[in-house]
Enzyme design. Structure first.
Site, mmCIF file in Angstrom:
data_model
loop_
_atom_site.group_PDB
_atom_site.id
_atom_site.type_symbol
_atom_site.label_atom_id
_atom_site.label_comp_id
_atom_site.label_asym_id
_atom_site.label_seq_id
_atom_site.Cartn_x
_atom_site.Cartn_y
_atom_site.Cartn_z
ATOM 1 N N ARG A 67 -10.120 0.641 8.705
ATOM 2 C CA ARG A 67 -9.932 -0.901 8.598
ATOM 3 C C ARG A 67 -10.807 -1.417 9.834
ATOM 4 N NH1 ARG A 67 -3.733 0.275 8.829
ATOM 5 N NH2 ARG A 67 -3.178 -1.874 9.396
ATOM 6 N N ARG A 73 -0.774 -8.926 13.031
ATOM 7 C CA ARG A 73 -1.523 -7.791 11.917
ATOM 8 C C ARG A 73 -2.327 -8.601 11.091
ATOM 9 N NH1 ARG A 73 3.911 -5.067 10.837
ATOM 10 N NH2 ARG A 73 2.733 -4.001 9.101
ATOM 11 N N ARG A 95 11.419 -5.379 5.319
ATOM 12 C CA ARG A 95 11.244 -4.070 4.861
ATOM 13 C C ARG A 95 12.380 -3.096 5.812
ATOM 14 N NH1 ARG A 95 5.398 -1.783 5.563
ATOM 15 N NH2 ARG A 95 5.533 -2.663 7.459
ATOM 16 N N LYS A 110 0.755 -1.252 -0.084
ATOM 17 C CA LYS A 110 0.126 -0.011 -0.003
ATOM 18 C C LYS A 110 0.995 1.256 -0.144
ATOM 19 C CE LYS A 110 -2.115 -1.160 3.819
ATOM 20 N NZ LYS A 110 -1.410 -2.659 4.254
ATOM 21 N N ARG A 161 10.801 -0.904 11.184
ATOM 22 C CA ARG A 161 9.784 -0.410 12.045
ATOM 23 C C ARG A 161 9.562 -1.560 13.295
ATOM 24 N NH1 ARG A 161 4.724 0.387 7.943
ATOM 25 N NH2 ARG A 161 3.764 -0.820 9.707
HETATM 26 P P1 AP5 Z 1 4.963 -1.454 1.840
HETATM 27 O O1 AP5 Z 1 4.411 -0.733 0.698
HETATM 28 O O2 AP5 Z 1 5.496 -0.984 2.813
HETATM 29 O O3 AP5 Z 1 3.479 -2.494 2.381
HETATM 30 P P2 AP5 Z 1 2.408 -1.902 3.205
HETATM 31 O O4 AP5 Z 1 1.009 -2.439 2.766
HETATM 32 O O5 AP5 Z 1 2.119 -0.274 3.186
HETATM 33 O O6 AP5 Z 1 2.616 -2.265 4.841
HETATM 34 P P3 AP5 Z 1 2.283 -1.822 5.994
HETATM 35 O O7 AP5 Z 1 2.808 -2.662 6.979
HETATM 36 O O8 AP5 Z 1 2.699 -0.094 6.056
HETATM 37 O O9 AP5 Z 1 0.773 -1.908 6.069
HETATM 38 P P4 AP5 Z 1 -0.142 -2.150 7.465
HETATM 39 O O10 AP5 Z 1 -1.338 -1.736 7.163
HETATM 40 O O11 AP5 Z 1 0.226 -3.171 8.321
HETATM 41 O O12 AP5 Z 1 0.600 -0.740 8.288
HETATM 42 P P5 AP5 Z 1 0.175 0.600 8.734
HETATM 43 O O13 AP5 Z 1 1.444 1.562 8.657
HETATM 44 O O14 AP5 Z 1 -1.137 0.852 8.031
HETATM 45 O O15 AP5 Z 1 5.679 -2.951 1.181
HETATM 46 C C1 AP5 Z 1 6.204 -3.779 2.437
HETATM 47 C C2 AP5 Z 1 7.382 -4.331 1.920
HETATM 48 O O16 AP5 Z 1 7.331 -5.002 0.749
HETATM 49 C C3 AP5 Z 1 8.173 -3.307 1.721
HETATM 50 O O17 AP5 Z 1 9.673 -3.548 1.988
HETATM 51 C C4 AP5 Z 1 8.565 -3.206 0.146
HETATM 52 O O18 AP5 Z 1 9.556 -2.767 -0.259
HETATM 53 C C5 AP5 Z 1 7.905 -4.611 -0.432
HETATM 54 N N1 AP5 Z 1 7.204 -4.723 -1.540
HETATM 55 C C6 AP5 Z 1 6.316 -3.767 -1.900
HETATM 56 N N2 AP5 Z 1 5.693 -4.064 -3.012
HETATM 57 C C7 AP5 Z 1 6.368 -5.175 -3.580
HETATM 58 C C8 AP5 Z 1 6.247 -6.025 -4.487
HETATM 59 N N3 AP5 Z 1 5.221 -5.646 -5.533
HETATM 60 N N4 AP5 Z 1 7.131 -7.355 -4.686
HETATM 61 C C9 AP5 Z 1 8.020 -7.343 -3.665
HETATM 62 N N5 AP5 Z 1 8.341 -6.698 -2.528
HETATM 63 C C10 AP5 Z 1 7.680 -5.467 -2.476
HETATM 64 O O19 AP5 Z 1 -0.342 0.417 10.326
HETATM 65 C C11 AP5 Z 1 0.566 0.033 11.360
HETATM 66 C C12 AP5 Z 1 -0.134 -0.004 12.577
HETATM 67 O O20 AP5 Z 1 -0.621 1.132 12.923
HETATM 68 C C13 AP5 Z 1 -1.533 -1.169 12.589
HETATM 69 O O21 AP5 Z 1 -0.885 -2.336 12.811
HETATM 70 C C14 AP5 Z 1 -2.049 -0.509 13.769
HETATM 71 O O22 AP5 Z 1 -1.715 -0.561 15.174
HETATM 72 C C15 AP5 Z 1 -2.066 1.179 13.460
HETATM 73 N N6 AP5 Z 1 -3.254 1.481 12.620
HETATM 74 C C16 AP5 Z 1 -2.894 2.219 11.470
HETATM 75 N N7 AP5 Z 1 -3.726 2.611 10.905
HETATM 76 C C17 AP5 Z 1 -5.133 2.187 11.838
HETATM 77 C C18 AP5 Z 1 -6.473 2.204 11.674
HETATM 78 N N8 AP5 Z 1 -7.099 2.750 10.788
HETATM 79 N N9 AP5 Z 1 -6.937 1.760 12.802
HETATM 80 C C19 AP5 Z 1 -6.461 1.013 13.859
HETATM 81 N N10 AP5 Z 1 -4.998 1.166 13.780
HETATM 82 C C20 AP5 Z 1 -4.725 1.598 12.870
#
Ligand code: AP5
Length: 212
Positions: A88, A166, A127, A13, A155
């Site tokens: 979410r 997660r 990552r 994402k 992270r």
């Molecule tokens: P990346 O692009 O970083 O993936 P992502 O989908 O953004 O992953 P996140 O871990 O950031 O998502 P998340 O939803 O768990 O975290 P968030 O920050 O929202 O890619 C991942 C890796 O793969 C990278 O190394 C990249 O280089 C690689 N990659 C990408 N594309 C690729 C491809 N095509 N092929 C190969 N490799 C690839 O949330 C974190 C925490 O915050 C949550 O757990 C929760 O505690 C809290 N939080 C956030 N939003 C909320 C909410 N709305 N409600 C409640 N809690 C929340």
């Protein structure tokens, strides 16, 4: 363009958002980034969120909803935005729907980036983030350039244990909101396996066909 990016942790994402916001010229609103900034700054909101995030748990709706809705009400979001990681839960989707209806604004699309669970842990554990530019790297799939490699960080929630938690939350809390958007004919499913460029092209062409 007003859109939501949804998908399991590590689906790509953030990687896709970085490209799509440039293409559409819209602000990127990542609740994960906002929460990490609050934790880093030691604010009251950050203190409330920190433990949940480290465990891979969702931060309570009461904390997240106000923060996200307030952000999309800012002036730079008037002509569009990309929400990444929000909503979410059902409560978050409901609150967003009410806020958009009150503002007489409609979503254009909800893009689901789908990646199989067995690929997720490898993506998450490998990552690395550049704290200076915010760029996202991967030790194997997208290694940081030599001049950046020494400063990249991992992270706190990118451990295998937190990643599995997660993923579980994604299946129990987030996937159930998809039928809501499907029933409004807003949901686009995109295969998240393949190179990042390939996936960006898939998303843009799916969005074009939706508009046409
Ligand atoms: P990346 O692009 O970083 O993936 P992502 O989908 O953004 O992953 P996140 O871990 O950031 O998502 P998340 O939803 O768990 O975290 P968030 O920050 O929202 O890619 C991942 C890796 O793969 C990278 O190394 C990249 O280089 C690689 N990659 C990408 N594309 C690729 C491809 N095509 N092929 C190969 N490799 C690839 O949330 C974190 C925490 O915050 C949550 O757990 C929760 O505690 C809290 N939080 C956030 N939003 C909320 C909410 N709305 N409600 C409640 N809690 C929340």
């Amino acid at each position: 363009m007003r859109m939501i990016l949804v998908g399991p942790p590590g689906a790509g994402k953030g990687t896709q958002a970085e490209r799509l916001v440039k293409y559409y010229g819209i602000p990127h609103i990542s609740t994960g980034d906002m929460l990490r900034a609050a934790v880093g700054a030691g604010t009251e909101l950050g203190k409330q969120a920190d433990g949940f995030m480290k465990r891979g748990d969702l931060v309570p709706d009461a904390v997240v909803i106000g923060m996200a809705i307030e952000r999309i009400q800012q002036t730079d979001c008037r002509s569009g935005f990309m929400l990444d990681g929000f909503p979410r839960t059902r409560a978050q989707a409901g609150a967003l729907d009410v806020a958009l209806t009150q503002a007489s604004v409609q979503l254009d699309a909800v893009v689901l980036i789908d990646v199989a669970d067995e690929r997720i842990v490898e993506r998450i554990v490998g990552r690395r983030n550049d704290p200076v530019t915010g760029k996202i790297y991967h030790v194997r799939y997208n290694p940081p350039p030599a001049d950046v490699a020494a400063r990249v960080v991992q992270r706190k929630d990118d451990t295998e244990e937190a990643c599995r938690a997660r993923l579980e939350k994604y299946h129990s809390e987030t996937r159930p909101i998809l039928p809501f958007y499907d029933s409004k004919q807003l949901l686009i499913r995109v295969d998240g396996e393949g190179g990042p460029d390939e996936i960006t092209n898939r998303i843009i062409s799916a969005l074009k066909s939706l508009a046409g």
